[in-house]
Design a protein around this motif. Structure first.
Motif, PDB file in Angstrom:
ATOM      1  N   GLU A  47       1.217  -0.928   0.358  1.00  0.00           N
ATOM      2  CA  GLU A  47      -0.159  -0.190  -0.138  1.00  0.00           C
ATOM      3  C   GLU A  47       0.468   1.694  -0.057  1.00  0.00           C
ATOM      4  O   GLU A  47       0.906   2.492  -0.674  1.00  0.00           O
ATOM      5  N   ALA A  48       2.040   1.514   0.714  1.00  0.00           N
ATOM      6  CA  ALA A  48       3.127   3.074   1.153  1.00  0.00           C
ATOM      7  C   ALA A  48       3.588   2.686  -0.222  1.00  0.00           C
ATOM      8  O   ALA A  48       4.021   3.612  -0.583  1.00  0.00           O
ATOM      9  N   ARG A  49       3.841   1.617  -1.294  1.00  0.00           N
ATOM     10  CA  ARG A  49       4.979   1.522  -2.331  1.00  0.00           C
ATOM     11  C   ARG A  49       3.563   1.962  -4.050  1.00  0.00           C
ATOM     12  O   ARG A  49       4.075   2.770  -4.579  1.00  0.00           O
ATOM     13  N   ALA A  50       2.748   1.844  -3.626  1.00  0.00           N
ATOM     14  CA  ALA A  50       1.049   2.282  -4.260  1.00  0.00           C
ATOM     15  C   ALA A  50       1.555   4.088  -4.443  1.00  0.00           C
ATOM     16  O   ALA A  50       0.889   3.936  -5.592  1.00  0.00           O
ATOM     17  N   SER A  51       1.140   4.009  -3.096  1.00  0.00           N
ATOM     18  CA  SER A  51       1.060   5.246  -3.172  1.00  0.00           C
ATOM     19  C   SER A  51       2.414   6.444  -2.788  1.00  0.00           C
ATOM     20  O   SER A  51       2.140   7.812  -3.174  1.00  0.00           O
ATOM     21  N   GLY A  52       3.174   6.278  -3.390  1.00  0.00           N
ATOM     22  CA  GLY A  52       4.427   6.581  -4.327  1.00  0.00           C
ATOM     23  C   GLY A  52       5.583   6.173  -3.498  1.00  0.00           C
ATOM     24  O   GLY A  52       6.315   7.310  -3.916  1.00  0.00           O
ATOM     25  N   LYS A  53       5.598   6.078  -2.308  1.00  0.00           N
ATOM     26  CA  LYS A  53       6.615   5.813  -1.358  1.00  0.00           C
ATOM     27  C   LYS A  53       7.501   4.805  -1.211  1.00  0.00           C
ATOM     28  O   LYS A  53       7.191   4.167  -1.640  1.00  0.00           O
ATOM     29  N   SER A  54       8.985   5.339  -1.181  1.00  0.00           N
ATOM     30  CA  SER A  54      10.149   4.444  -1.008  1.00  0.00           C
ATOM     31  C   SER A  54      10.119   4.208   0.025  1.00  0.00           C
ATOM     32  O   SER A  54       9.752   4.624   0.831  1.00  0.00           O
ATOM     33  N   ILE A  55       9.888   2.395  -0.071  1.00  0.00           N
ATOM     34  CA  ILE A  55       9.895   2.234   0.783  1.00  0.00           C
ATOM     35  C   ILE A  55      12.037   1.579   1.781  1.00  0.00           C
ATOM     36  O   ILE A  55      13.284   0.945   1.576  1.00  0.00           O
ATOM     37  N   GLY A  56      12.195   2.565   3.270  1.00  0.00           N
ATOM     38  CA  GLY A  56      13.008   1.691   3.664  1.00  0.00           C
ATOM     39  C   GLY A  56      13.299   0.593   4.908  1.00  0.00           C
ATOM     40  O   GLY A  56      12.338   0.702   5.029  1.00  0.00           O
ATOM     41  N   PHE A  57      14.441   0.218   4.989  1.00  0.00           N
ATOM     42  CA  PHE A  57      14.033  -1.285   6.201  1.00  0.00           C
ATOM     43  C   PHE A  57      15.031  -0.622   7.045  1.00  0.00           C
ATOM     44  O   PHE A  57      16.241  -0.634   6.601  1.00  0.00           O
ATOM     45  N   VAL A  58      15.114  -0.286   8.622  1.00  0.00           N
ATOM     46  CA  VAL A  58      16.128  -1.370   9.551  1.00  0.00           C
ATOM     47  C   VAL A  58      16.391  -2.760   9.881  1.00  0.00           C
ATOM     48  O   VAL A  58      14.659  -2.703  11.011  1.00  0.00           O
ATOM     49  N   PRO A  59      16.410  -3.756  10.116  1.00  0.00           N
ATOM     50  CA  PRO A  59      16.316  -5.057  10.884  1.00  0.00           C
ATOM     51  C   PRO A  59      17.559  -5.180  11.922  1.00  0.00           C
ATOM     52  O   PRO A  59      18.228  -4.443  11.538  1.00  0.00           O
ATOM     53  N   THR A  60      15.998  -5.667  12.891  1.00  0.00           N
ATOM     54  CA  THR A  60      17.020  -5.425  14.506  1.00  0.00           C
ATOM     55  C   THR A  60      16.225  -6.650  14.851  1.00  0.00           C
ATOM     56  O   THR A  60      15.565  -7.590  14.247  1.00  0.00           O
ATOM     57  N   MET A  61      17.163  -7.305  15.716  1.00  0.00           N
ATOM     58  CA  MET A  61      16.749  -7.885  17.128  1.00  0.00           C
ATOM     59  C   MET A  61      15.816  -7.528  18.563  1.00  0.00           C
ATOM     60  O   MET A  61      16.523  -8.426  19.528  1.00  0.00           O
ATOM     61  N   GLY A  62      16.124  -6.499  18.149  1.00  0.00           N
ATOM     62  CA  GLY A  62      15.565  -5.597  19.318  1.00  0.00           C
ATOM     63  C   GLY A  62      16.232  -5.314  20.475  1.00  0.00           C
ATOM     64  O   GLY A  62      17.145  -4.853  20.072  1.00  0.00           O
ATOM     65  N   ALA A  63      15.910  -5.448  21.663  1.00  0.00           N
ATOM     66  CA  ALA A  63      16.013  -4.444  22.666  1.00  0.00           C
ATOM     67  C   ALA A  63      17.695  -2.934  22.486  1.00  0.00           C
ATOM     68  O   ALA A  63      18.630  -2.929  22.719  1.00  0.00           O
ATOM     69  N   LEU A  64      16.496  -2.073  21.329  1.00  0.00           N
ATOM     70  CA  LEU A  64      17.146  -1.066  21.077  1.00  0.00           C
ATOM     71  C   LEU A  64      18.059  -0.096  21.691  1.00  0.00           C
ATOM     72  O   LEU A  64      17.597   0.119  23.150  1.00  0.00           O
ATOM     73  N   HIS A  65      18.927   0.707  21.145  1.00  0.00           N
ATOM     74  CA  HIS A  65      19.725   1.885  22.285  1.00  0.00           C
ATOM     75  C   HIS A  65      20.065   2.909  21.244  1.00  0.00           C
ATOM     76  O   HIS A  65      19.315   2.974  20.088  1.00  0.00           O
ATOM     77  N   ASP A  66      21.349   3.659  21.358  1.00  0.00           N
ATOM     78  CA  ASP A  66      20.662   5.152  20.823  1.00  0.00           C
ATOM     79  C   ASP A  66      21.313   5.071  19.018  1.00  0.00           C
ATOM     80  O   ASP A  66      20.987   5.029  18.311  1.00  0.00           O
ATOM     81  N   GLY A  67      21.957   3.356  19.515  1.00  0.00           N
ATOM     82  CA  GLY A  67      22.948   3.048  18.166  1.00  0.00           C
ATOM     83  C   GLY A  67      22.178   3.051  17.031  1.00  0.00           C
ATOM     84  O   GLY A  67      21.014   3.040  16.062  1.00  0.00           O
ATOM     85  N   HIS A  68      21.319   2.024  17.211  1.00  0.00           N
ATOM     86  CA  HIS A  68      19.315   1.704  16.004  1.00  0.00           C
ATOM     87  C   HIS A  68      18.853   2.992  15.952  1.00  0.00           C
ATOM     88  O   HIS A  68      18.070   2.979  15.038  1.00  0.00           O
ATOM     89  N   LEU A  69      18.791   3.613  16.835  1.00  0.00           N
ATOM     90  CA  LEU A  69      17.885   5.163  15.986  1.00  0.00           C
ATOM     91  C   LEU A  69      18.780   5.661  15.497  1.00  0.00           C
ATOM     92  O   LEU A  69      18.321   6.940  15.196  1.00  0.00           O
ATOM     93  N   ARG A  70      20.020   5.625  15.737  1.00  0.00           N
ATOM     94  CA  ARG A  70      20.623   6.777  14.034  1.00  0.00           C
ATOM     95  C   ARG A  70      20.554   5.778  12.895  1.00  0.00           C
ATOM     96  O   ARG A  70      20.919   6.459  12.130  1.00  0.00           O
ATOM     97  N   LEU A  71      20.573   4.406  13.015  1.00  0.00           N
ATOM     98  CA  LEU A  71      20.066   3.837  11.593  1.00  0.00           C
ATOM     99  C   LEU A  71      18.587   4.391  11.297  1.00  0.00           C
ATOM    100  O   LEU A  71      18.655   4.550  10.310  1.00  0.00           O
ATOM    101  N   ILE A  72      17.918   4.357  12.198  1.00  0.00           N
ATOM    102  CA  ILE A  72      16.264   4.946  11.387  1.00  0.00           C
ATOM    103  C   ILE A  72      17.085   6.372  11.409  1.00  0.00           C
ATOM    104  O   ILE A  72      15.202   6.237  10.696  1.00  0.00           O
ATOM    105  N   ASP A  73      17.193   6.986  11.761  1.00  0.00           N
ATOM    106  CA  ASP A  73      17.108   8.351  11.883  1.00  0.00           C
ATOM    107  C   ASP A  73      17.923   7.915  10.306  1.00  0.00           C
ATOM    108  O   ASP A  73      17.428   9.014   9.772  1.00  0.00           O
TER     109      ASP A  73
END
Length: 299
Positions: free
Chosen positions: A23-49
């Protein structure tokens, strides 16, 4: 890093994830992805940002993948913090959290079909953890097939993992651009890791030896050291002088092939990589070394 956005949708099934991404792609949005194993910390937030700034729809997966853990590793006790993870994803502007169960990802148990990258997977971490990268590449290939991202972000802290996944993407012609993100560190230099929470106070203080040894190695190369073996020996000695550290490896390698180097004067990008145990906790770290040319080695 906060974004004023609705909280992410959390889905546990492959079908729901695919539907929302489609649905997101059909609306014209590009798809970004951050795979994790959870237990998120500020390093993961850097990836997300970092990924958020390059896409229109951001997916994060939270899945502790059993197939990348060896029989005596920490799968059962690996930290699982779903409520905090969801909060951090919301802070980072994630649109969709894919949080499958093991049964959803491996309905017939560990799959008989796997993806493996020979060579790059058998050195360093692969030597210490023989089945690790087969588990990593297989689950990442599955996640890429489910999410079908245009862009996927990975941290340079797991330098070998990034190299292995980049080779897989290239060799299998996956239409995905990888976004490497620099290692995020604590104020004292320790690389952020979900496993840092295992450390006692004394082990936490001792673990800084990894980043300090790497920094000293980079400074030595910048000051004229050209022997990779000397840098390797100095790295190992610095870590072994810490009583609470049990060295696994200290290596100086070609940054692309991960083959051990002898001479740092060839102009090839080089990386120093280390792994050590602090009690039952195994940590890794790395740093790219200053690039040396034959001209600069003669000056």
């Amino acid at each position: 890093m906060s974004h004023a956005a609705p909280p992410p949708v959390v889905v546990p099934t492959i079908a729901e994830c695919r539907r929302l991404v489609t649905e997101a792609r059909a609306s014209g949005k590009s798809i970004g992805f951050v795979p994790t194993m959870g237990a998120l910390h500020d390093g993961h937030l850097r990836l997300i940002d970092a990924c958020r700034r390059h896409c229109g729809f951001l997916v994060t997966s939270i899945f502790v993948n059993p197939t990348q853990f060896g029989p005596n590793e920490d799968y059962q006790r690996y930290p699982r913090t779903p409520d905090d993870d969801h909060r951090r994803c919301a802070e980072g502007g994630v649109d969709l959290i894919f949080e499958p169960t093991v049964a959803e990802m491996y309905p017939n148990g560990p799959t008989a079909t796997f993806v493996e990258v020979p060579g790059l997977s058998s050195v360093l971490e692969g030597k210490s953890r023989p089945t690790h990268f087969r588990g990593v590449t297989t689950v990442v290939a599955k996640l890429f097939g489910i999410v079908q991202p245009d862009l996927a972000a990975f941290g340079r802290k797991d330098f070998q993992q990034l190299a292995v996944i980049a080779r897989m993407v290239h060799d299998l012609n996956m239409p995905i651009r990888l976004l490497p993100v620099e290692t995020h560190r604590e104020a004292d230099g320790l690389a952020m890791s979900s496993r840092n929470r295992y450390l006692s106070a004394d082990q936490r203080r001792a673990a800084v030896v990894l980043s300090r040894a790497l920094q000293t190695a980079a400074e030595a190369v910048a000051s004229g050291e050209r022997s990779a073996d000397r840098v390797r020996q100095d790295l190992a000695q610095a870590i072994e002088l810490e009583p609470l550290a049990q060295l696994d490896y200290a290596e100086v390698a070609d940054a692309e092939t991960l083959e051990p180097l002898d001479d740092l004067s060839a102009g090839r990008p080089a990386v120093a990589l280390v792994a050590a145990r602090f009690g039952d906790t195994r940590l890794i770290d790395n740093t790219l070394l200053p690039t040396v040319t034959s001209e600069s080695s003669c000056n």
